[in-house]
Enzyme design. Structure first.
Site: not given
Length: 313
Positions: A69, A73, A202, A234, A263
């Site tokens: 992440r 980002h 994910h 997930w 999703d």
């Protein structure tokens, strides 16, 4: 401080460098010169050392999801419609500054920065921009995912004033999920296939309601960790990179597994669905497309010194 680190900044330690605007212009304006072969070799050695330390960090903390992440980002703020660096955003290390860490989409990422700061301190010649992307790609690979074809040599921004404005990263529950995903990722220069492939990351990690406003406080898959317990994942094996995300989102048989509006739309939008169905059935195809999309994402908005980058292979 390593020699190549000084060269990236210019001998005066001034503003960020502009290697991609041409060597002559850059040298005239900023006193910049290309890394020597010896300095490039030293840079590669530091990057390899940092990569080994990231691997050890992953083994001891199971922090794969948050490192992925972090890299995403930092790079995902890129705007292809803005030519000027660093206003265009992208993989330039700006996420280390408090003003950007406090953006709503970055909640919790200060913990990732704390985890890798000792590696940055140890390998001072490695830029934040490189370290964020190296950590992200290494986390994918160490979780069982594909090898990402990475290059390094990214130049860091130098001041918080160079951070991108808030609002460039995707939201989890927009009113029109497909339209929102396209708006965000098309702005980065990515296409529908890359949107779906990147969504497959994910398969790693959890959403925590206190950070994102999404997910359950705890499920049978997260109540015992690893790492801090809690959140909703997930997939059931949320530290393993595979194609189970696509299978689980398509089937939606387990109430303990998270499915965000962004999703679900992968199997509802006709263009997205072609790729989502393919990846649910063919993990090799997913790995191939994911590796290419991740590498592309990691280079968005980046300036490289040397201009062609540094390969560790």
């Amino acid at each position: 401080m390593a020699v190549h680190h000084l060269l990236r900044r210019g001998v005066s330690g001034g503003s960020p460098l502009h290697p991609l605007r041409g060597l002559l212009l850059a040298s005239q304006e900023l006193g910049w010169r290309q890394l020597s072969s010896a300095a490039a070799g030293e840079a590669a050695a530091e990057l390899r050392g940092a990569r080994e330390d990231v691997k050890q960090l992953l083994k001891t903390t199971s922090c794969h999801p948050i490192l992925v992440r972090l890299g995403w980002h930092d790079a995902g703020t890129y705007d292809k419609n803005i030519a000027e660096w660093p206003k265009c955003g992208g993989a330039n290390g700006s996420l280390r500054f408090e003003i950007e860490l406090k953006h709503g989409a970055n909640a919790g990422l200060v913990n990732a920065l704390k985890l890798i700061q000792p590696i940055k301190d140890k390998f001072s010649g490695v830029t934040y921009a490189d370290l964020f992307q190296l950590a992200s790609a290494t986390a994918i690979e160490e979780a069982g995912g594909p090898k990402i074809p990475m290059i390094y040599g990214r130049v860091d921004v130098t001041a918080p004033e160079q951070c991108p404005p808030e609002g460039r990263l995707p939201a989890a529950g927009p009113p029109s999920p497909a339209e929102h995903l396209r708006e965000v990722f098309y702005r980065m220069g990515l296409n529908d296939k890359e949107i779906v492939a990147l969504s497959g990351a994910h398969t790693l990690g959890r959403a925590r309601p206190e950070r994102s406003g999404w997910g359950k406080p705890e499920t049978k898959y997260t109540k015992d960790g690893p790492g801090a317990p809690g959140g909703q994942s997930w997939t059931s094996q949320w530290l393993k990179f595979d194609n189970s995300y696509f299978k689980d989102v398509r089937e939606r048989r387990d109430q303990d597994l998270l499915v965000l509006p962004t999703d679900a739309v992968l199997f509802e939008d006709s263009s997205f669905k072609v790729y989502a169905e393919k990846y649910a059935e063919d993990q090799d195809a997913f790995f191939k497309d994911y590796a290419e999309a991740h590498a592309k994402l990691s280079n968005l908005g980046a300036k490289f010194d040397p201009p062609k980058g540094i390969s560790l292979e």
